[in-house]
Write an enzyme that holds these catalytic residues in place. Structure first.
Site, PDB file in Angstrom:
ATOM      1  N   TRP A 130      -1.304  23.242 -14.352  1.00 45.68           N
ATOM      2  CA  TRP A 130      -1.456  24.877 -14.133  1.00 45.68           C
ATOM      3  C   TRP A 130      -2.682  25.084 -13.758  1.00 45.68           C
ATOM      4  CZ3 TRP A 130      -4.082  27.805 -18.629  1.00 45.68           C
ATOM      5  CH2 TRP A 130      -3.689  29.183 -18.617  1.00 45.68           C
ATOM      6  N   ASP A 211      -0.933  20.788 -24.422  1.00 45.41           N
ATOM      7  CA  ASP A 211      -0.796  22.250 -24.062  1.00 45.41           C
ATOM      8  C   ASP A 211       0.761  22.605 -24.303  1.00 45.41           C
ATOM      9  OD1 ASP A 211      -0.642  24.715 -22.955  1.00 45.41           O
ATOM     10  OD2 ASP A 211      -1.826  24.504 -21.225  1.00 45.41           O
ATOM     11  N   LYS A 246       5.271  33.480 -24.555  1.00 38.88           N
ATOM     12  CA  LYS A 246       6.593  33.325 -24.050  1.00 38.88           C
ATOM     13  C   LYS A 246       7.698  33.299 -25.220  1.00 38.88           C
ATOM     14  CE  LYS A 246       3.482  31.414 -21.018  1.00 38.88           C
ATOM     15  NZ  LYS A 246       3.127  31.727 -19.978  1.00 38.88           N
TER      16      LYS A 246
HETATM   17  C1  LMR Z   1       1.771  31.093 -15.808  1.00 41.11           C
HETATM   18  O1  LMR Z   1       1.655  29.804 -15.572  1.00 41.11           O
HETATM   19  O2  LMR Z   1       2.239  31.919 -14.700  1.00 41.11           O
HETATM   20  C2  LMR Z   1       1.538  31.570 -17.165  1.00 41.11           C
HETATM   21  O3  LMR Z   1       1.007  30.593 -17.931  1.00 41.11           O
HETATM   22  C3  LMR Z   1       0.693  32.790 -16.996  1.00 41.11           C
HETATM   23  C4  LMR Z   1      -0.769  32.444 -16.428  1.00 41.11           C
HETATM   24  O4  LMR Z   1      -1.540  32.857 -17.468  1.00 41.11           O
HETATM   25  O5  LMR Z   1      -0.889  31.918 -15.737  1.00 41.11           O
END
Ligand code: LMR
Length: 398
Positions: A130, A211, A246
């Site tokens: 992420w 996570d 979510k």
């Molecule tokens: C995402 O990866 O799109 C979500 O977890 C929202 C975010 O805060 O990035």
């Protein structure tokens, strides 16, 4: 005074949402941010959550500050959700849990804690991960490195390379792992792989940091907690940041938690105390409203099964969309294997589209995805999946 302040380059995910909102093409499709949209393209208001909120509002009452660590009913409900009611780590009071401002807030409190108490430790994140993980840990002053993860050719996990890398990193390093529904690839470790990984983490005294932002979107609520429970069963010490954004569709309520599983109750008490100190220095204490909605949903005998069924329906709709996308795009681009759309789990799929192809999709077809090639499958519905697949096929063929 502020002449030296540099402009913000924009967040790779959130900035796209702003561009999407400003786009006036009526057929636009938002597959960028990790938000679950329903068949009508709306963010659902879950019935269980709506009823829980009605009860919270009806109860009324004053709004004092919550304790620094959050509301007791929320924290214990989270612990039961993560570990399963009655798990040994809970009976032994070995888990320090705080209610956090979204799981992002939890990740950051944990990062600050690591910087303070493990000042030499570096963090290792999957390649890719992420976008915000790196930024968050670096923001806490921690060096962030990658371990091999996604296999771009085969569409799976480079598991042998991952293990090999984790054999070599310094003892005491922090290893960030996606408990389920890997963001951005949708490619998860299997149970067998977790079972191989966990002894290595323990043996090398690595500190796992899970996570868990998409619990319930992979294979089920308990199924998606496999890594959490397997680590706890193995007697490991670890962090887990979890989110309800979510799974309860309460994004803006910022409901999450950070739990740290410790070797004994005394250490857990100290860890909790230091996390409280971190919170106090940052935002003092979490908000009441969202956490109470979550606690009601989790604890109420009627609302809990209702929520589980609603979440299951969301999970199943994503699978239907995966199949639809796979079917249409496979027909339009013969000779290319798109089976990864079916095997990946959770909201995300890594499409393999390049940043330039992503730009074309946005500019020419009003289909928005993150420049890494990640799509949020939960943004598809029966009204837009055909058109999206067609656009992707054209971009791939160009
Ligand atoms: C995402 O990866 O799109 C979500 O977890 C929202 C975010 O805060 O990035």
């Amino acid at each position: 005074m502020f002449a030296h302040v540099e402009p913000f380059a924009g967040d790779p995910i959130l900035a796209l949402v702003e561009v999407f909102n400003a786009d006036d093409r009526p057929h636009k499709v938002n597959l960028s941010i990790g938000i679950y949209f329903d068949e009508q393209g709306h963010i659902p208001v879950m019935r269980s959550v709506q009823q829980a909120e009605a009860r919270v509002v009806a109860k009324g009452g004053p709004k004092p500050y919550l304790p620094i660590e959050g509301a007791a009913n929320f924290r214990s409900a989270v612990q039961r959700l993560l570990f399963g009611a009655g798990h040994r780590v809970l009976r032994d009071r070995r888990v320090a849990t705080i209610q956090s401002v979204g799981s992002s807030g939890g990740l950051k409190v944990g990062a600050d804690f690591i910087k303070r108490w493990f000042p030499q430790a570096e963090v290792w994140v999957s390649d890719p991960t992420w976008d915000n993980h790196r930024s968050m840990f670096e923001g806490a002053g921690i060096q962030v490195n990658n371990y091999p993860y996604y296999d771009a050719d085969g569409g799976g996990v480079r598991f042998a390379d991952m293990l090999e890398a984790l054999q070599r990193i310094p003892k005491g390093s922090v290893v960030l792992l996606h408990a389920c529904c890997h963001n951005p690839t949708g490619v998860d470790l299997s149970r067998t792989q977790w079972d191989q990984l966990i002894p290595l983490l323990k043996e090398r005294a690595l500190l796992p940091y899970l996570d868990l932002a998409y619990q319930g979107f992979g294979d089920g609520i308990d199924e998606d907690a496999y890594a959490v429970r397997a680590l706890a069963d193995a007697g490991a010490s670890f962090f887990v940041a979890n989110s309800f954004s979510k799974s309860m569709s309460v994004y803006g309520e910022r409901c999450g938690a950070l739990s740290v599983v410790c070797p004994d109750a005394r250490q857990a008490e100290h860890v909790l105390g230091q996390m409280k100190f971190t919170v106090r220095r940052n935002y003092s204490s979490p908000p009441i409203h969202g956490g109470q909605i979550v606690a009601h949903v989790l604890d109420d005998a009627d609302l809990r099964p209702m929520w589980e069924a609603e979440l299951a329906a969301m999970r199943e709709r994503i699978l239907v969309m995966r199949k639809a996308l796979h079917g249409v795009i496979s027909a339009k681009v013969p000779g290319r294997n798109f089976d990864y759309f079916l095997t990946q789990r959770g909201m995300f799929s890594y499409t393999g589209l390049s940043a330039l192809q992503v730009d074309r999709l946005r500019e020419q077809y009003a289909v928005y995805l993150v420049r890494s090639g990640r799509i949020c499958v939960a943004g598809l519905n029966s009204g837009n999946v055909e058109r999206t697949a067609q656009a992707m096929a054209e971009v791939l063929a160009a």
